[in-house]
Motif scaffolding. Structure first.
Motif, PDB file in Angstrom:
ATOM      1  N   VAL A  22       0.858  -1.180   0.000  1.00 23.98           N
ATOM      2  CA  VAL A  22       0.000   0.000   0.000  1.00 23.98           C
ATOM      3  C   VAL A  22       0.898   1.236   0.000  1.00 23.98           C
ATOM      4  CG1 VAL A  22      -1.791   1.293   1.229  1.00 23.98           C
ATOM      5  CG2 VAL A  22      -1.822  -1.208   1.248  1.00 23.98           C
ATOM      6  N   ILE A  23       0.689   2.118  -0.979  1.00 25.91           N
ATOM      7  CA  ILE A  23       1.473   3.356  -1.080  1.00 25.91           C
ATOM      8  C   ILE A  23       0.506   4.529  -0.948  1.00 25.91           C
ATOM      9  CG2 ILE A  23       2.939   4.782  -2.549  1.00 25.91           C
ATOM     10  CD1 ILE A  23       3.858   2.211  -3.950  1.00 25.91           C
ATOM     11  N   LEU A  24       0.753   5.404   0.027  1.00 26.29           N
ATOM     12  CA  LEU A  24      -0.052   6.614   0.181  1.00 26.29           C
ATOM     13  C   LEU A  24       0.721   7.767  -0.455  1.00 26.29           C
ATOM     14  CD1 LEU A  24      -2.531   8.075   1.168  1.00 26.29           C
ATOM     15  CD2 LEU A  24      -1.446   8.320   3.389  1.00 26.29           C
ATOM     16  N   ASP A  25       0.264   8.185  -1.623  1.00 26.57           N
ATOM     17  CA  ASP A  25       0.899   9.228  -2.424  1.00 26.57           C
ATOM     18  C   ASP A  25       0.119  10.521  -2.232  1.00 26.57           C
ATOM     19  OD1 ASP A  25       2.016  10.828  -4.413  1.00 26.57           O
ATOM     20  OD2 ASP A  25       0.857   9.877  -6.008  1.00 26.57           O
ATOM     21  N   SER A  26       0.509  11.276  -1.223  1.00 27.14           N
ATOM     22  CA  SER A  26      -0.171  12.520  -0.907  1.00 27.14           C
ATOM     23  C   SER A  26       0.831  13.454  -0.246  1.00 27.14           C
ATOM     24  CB  SER A  26      -1.347  12.229   0.023  1.00 27.14           C
ATOM     25  OG  SER A  26      -2.006  13.414   0.384  1.00 27.14           O
ATOM     26  N   LEU A  27       0.396  14.664   0.098  1.00 26.91           N
ATOM     27  CA  LEU A  27       1.311  15.602   0.749  1.00 26.91           C
ATOM     28  C   LEU A  27       1.784  15.059   2.091  1.00 26.91           C
ATOM     29  CD1 LEU A  27      -0.503  19.009   0.136  1.00 26.91           C
ATOM     30  CD2 LEU A  27       1.383  18.023  -1.142  1.00 26.91           C
ATOM     31  N   ASN A  28       0.849  14.561   2.898  1.00 26.01           N
ATOM     32  CA  ASN A  28       1.177  14.039   4.227  1.00 26.01           C
ATOM     33  C   ASN A  28       2.124  14.987   4.955  1.00 26.01           C
ATOM     34  OD1 ASN A  28      -0.352  11.663   3.681  1.00 26.01           O
ATOM     35  ND2 ASN A  28       1.361  10.933   2.467  1.00 26.01           N
ATOM     36  N   TYR A  29       1.795  16.263   4.906  1.00 20.90           N
ATOM     37  CA  TYR A  29       2.714  17.293   5.376  1.00 20.90           C
ATOM     38  C   TYR A  29       2.521  17.684   6.834  1.00 20.90           C
ATOM     39  CZ  TYR A  29      -1.093  20.647   4.749  1.00 20.90           C
ATOM     40  OH  TYR A  29      -2.274  21.310   4.836  1.00 20.90           O
ATOM     41  N   ILE A  30       1.540  17.108   7.506  1.00 18.71           N
ATOM     42  CA  ILE A  30       1.305  17.416   8.913  1.00 18.71           C
ATOM     43  C   ILE A  30       1.777  16.233   9.748  1.00 18.71           C
ATOM     44  CG2 ILE A  30      -0.464  17.904  10.644  1.00 18.71           C
ATOM     45  CD1 ILE A  30      -2.083  19.217   8.383  1.00 18.71           C
ATOM     46  N   LYS A  31       2.637  16.509  10.729  1.00 14.97           N
ATOM     47  CA  LYS A  31       3.206  15.404  11.507  1.00 14.97           C
ATOM     48  C   LYS A  31       2.141  14.635  12.282  1.00 14.97           C
ATOM     49  CE  LYS A  31       4.685  18.453  15.223  1.00 14.97           C
ATOM     50  NZ  LYS A  31       5.806  18.995  15.939  1.00 14.97           N
ATOM     51  N   GLY A  32       1.087  15.317  12.754  1.00 16.46           N
ATOM     52  CA  GLY A  32       0.005  14.630  13.451  1.00 16.46           C
ATOM     53  C   GLY A  32      -0.737  13.656  12.542  1.00 16.46           C
ATOM     54  N   PHE A  33      -0.874  14.015  11.271  1.00 16.13           N
ATOM     55  CA  PHE A  33      -1.518  13.129  10.306  1.00 16.13           C
ATOM     56  C   PHE A  33      -0.641  11.906  10.059  1.00 16.13           C
ATOM     57  CE2 PHE A  33      -2.641  12.089   5.775  1.00 16.13           C
ATOM     58  CZ  PHE A  33      -3.918  11.630   6.037  1.00 16.13           C
ATOM     59  N   ARG A  34       0.671  12.120   9.932  1.00 12.23           N
ATOM     60  CA  ARG A  34       1.577  10.972   9.749  1.00 12.23           C
ATOM     61  C   ARG A  34       1.534  10.061  10.979  1.00 12.23           C
ATOM     62  NH1 ARG A  34       5.063  15.018   7.612  1.00 12.23           N
ATOM     63  NH2 ARG A  34       6.356  14.905   9.475  1.00 12.23           N
ATOM     64  N   TYR A  35       1.360  10.642  12.168  1.00 13.65           N
ATOM     65  CA  TYR A  35       1.227   9.833  13.380  1.00 13.65           C
ATOM     66  C   TYR A  35      -0.034   8.971  13.313  1.00 13.65           C
ATOM     67  CZ  TYR A  35       0.434   8.483  18.194  1.00 13.65           C
ATOM     68  OH  TYR A  35       0.185   7.758  19.332  1.00 13.65           O
ATOM     69  N   GLU A  36      -1.148   9.546  12.851  1.00 14.44           N
ATOM     70  CA  GLU A  36      -2.388   8.779  12.719  1.00 14.44           C
ATOM     71  C   GLU A  36      -2.204   7.624  11.731  1.00 14.44           C
ATOM     72  OE1 GLU A  36      -5.942  11.135  12.082  1.00 14.44           O
ATOM     73  OE2 GLU A  36      -5.015  12.800  13.150  1.00 14.44           O
ATOM     74  N   LEU A  37      -1.494   7.869  10.635  1.00 14.60           N
ATOM     75  CA  LEU A  37      -1.237   6.808   9.653  1.00 14.60           C
ATOM     76  C   LEU A  37      -0.373   5.709  10.275  1.00 14.60           C
ATOM     77  CD1 LEU A  37      -0.526   9.086   6.568  1.00 14.60           C
ATOM     78  CD2 LEU A  37      -2.635   7.824   7.063  1.00 14.60           C
ATOM     79  N   HIS A  38       0.597   6.108  11.086  1.00 13.68           N
ATOM     80  CA  HIS A  38       1.444   5.150  11.807  1.00 13.68           C
ATOM     81  C   HIS A  38       0.571   4.266  12.710  1.00 13.68           C
ATOM     82  CE1 HIS A  38       4.612   3.717  14.544  1.00 13.68           C
ATOM     83  NE2 HIS A  38       3.869   4.164  15.522  1.00 13.68           N
ATOM     84  N   CYS A  39      -0.367   4.894  13.420  1.00 17.81           N
ATOM     85  CA  CYS A  39      -1.256   4.132  14.318  1.00 17.81           C
ATOM     86  C   CYS A  39      -2.138   3.163  13.537  1.00 17.81           C
ATOM     87  CB  CYS A  39      -2.114   5.089  15.141  1.00 17.81           C
ATOM     88  SG  CYS A  39      -1.176   6.048  16.348  1.00 17.81           S
ATOM     89  N   ILE A  40      -2.609   3.573  12.367  1.00 20.72           N
ATOM     90  CA  ILE A  40      -3.429   2.691  11.534  1.00 20.72           C
ATOM     91  C   ILE A  40      -2.611   1.471  11.113  1.00 20.72           C
ATOM     92  CG2 ILE A  40      -4.517   2.482   9.252  1.00 20.72           C
ATOM     93  CD1 ILE A  40      -5.451   5.422   9.625  1.00 20.72           C
ATOM     94  N   SER A  41      -1.372   1.698  10.688  1.00 17.60           N
ATOM     95  CA  SER A  41      -0.501   0.586  10.278  1.00 17.60           C
ATOM     96  C   SER A  41      -0.250  -0.368  11.436  1.00 17.60           C
ATOM     97  CB  SER A  41       0.843   1.119   9.763  1.00 17.60           C
ATOM     98  OG  SER A  41       0.672   1.862   8.595  1.00 17.60           O
ATOM     99  N   LYS A  42       0.049   0.190  12.598  1.00 16.50           N
ATOM    100  CA  LYS A  42       0.337  -0.650  13.773  1.00 16.50           C
ATOM    101  C   LYS A  42      -0.891  -1.429  14.214  1.00 16.50           C
ATOM    102  CE  LYS A  42       4.590   0.338  14.040  1.00 16.50           C
ATOM    103  NZ  LYS A  42       5.525  -0.615  13.494  1.00 16.50           N
TER     104      LYS A  42
END
Length: 193
Positions: free
Chosen positions: A82-102
């Motif tokens: 799975v590749i998420l190709d987006s800005l993902n420019y907010i660190k809190g959003f990247r943290y949420e994505l990390h939590c989803i993966s975990k």
């Protein structure tokens, strides 16, 4: 199978890198499928400009991306990347994505697509001229300024790989420094004082 989260300035070359990764990943015998999630797939009725034009639209875009990412990670088998190709420019959003993966029991990695702001502006103007896609100059500069660079010290930004896509291919340190200095959220500068 791990998920890859691309981050970088708008119009910096993330989609090109995502396509190259997809092509190469499908050549590997352990990978049967690659799912690319981006604004076009998560918000099909909006242009990229419309996705980030207002704070409400931006919030809806991030929610749609996160939801699509969550579904893709939760339903993927061990042979799907799975590749998420987006800005993902907010660190809190990247943290949420990390939590989803975990939560799904999957590993993830961050690919920081590096490019100079001047090159990004040029590439964006070419996009507007040729494809009628891209960002207005004002929105592009706002998004660049609001960009929160990934930090290897944060567990949600690990492992992180920097990919230099600049035309000269020789600016890794310069572009990292530029991204950090241009960011409104330059937390590194606070530690230097």
């Amino acid at each position: 199978m791990p998920s890859l989260i691309l981050t970088g300035y708008p119009a910096s070359g993330k989609t090109t890198v995502a396509q190259v990764l997809k092509e190469r990943a499908l050549q590997h015998p352990a990978i049967q499928d690659v799912v690319i999630i981006n604004e076009e797939s998560a918000c099909p009725d909006w242009t990229k400009q419309e996705c980030y034009m207002t704070s409400l639209a931006e919030k809806k875009t991030r929610a749609a991306l996160k939801s699509s990412f969550d579904r893709a990670v939760a339903t993927s088998n061990k042979q799907t990347l799975v590749i998420l190709d987006s800005l993902n420019y907010i660190k809190g959003f990247r943290y949420e994505l990390h939590c989803i993966s975990k939560a799904a029991g999957e590993r993830h990695g961050i690919l920081w697509i590096l490019n100079r702001a001047s090159v990004v502006e040029e590439w964006n103007s070419n996009r507007i001229d040729k494809e009628r896609q891209g960002y207005s100059r004002e929105l592009l500069l706002e998004l660049i300024q609001r960009y929160e660079p990934p930090d290897e010290r944060n567990r949600w930004d690990k492992p992180m790989y920097a990919v230099d896509v600049s035309p000269d291919g020789n600016m890794d340190t310069q572009s990292k420094t530029e991204a950090i200095q241009r960011s409104v959220y330059n937390m590194h500068a606070l530690g230097d004082t």
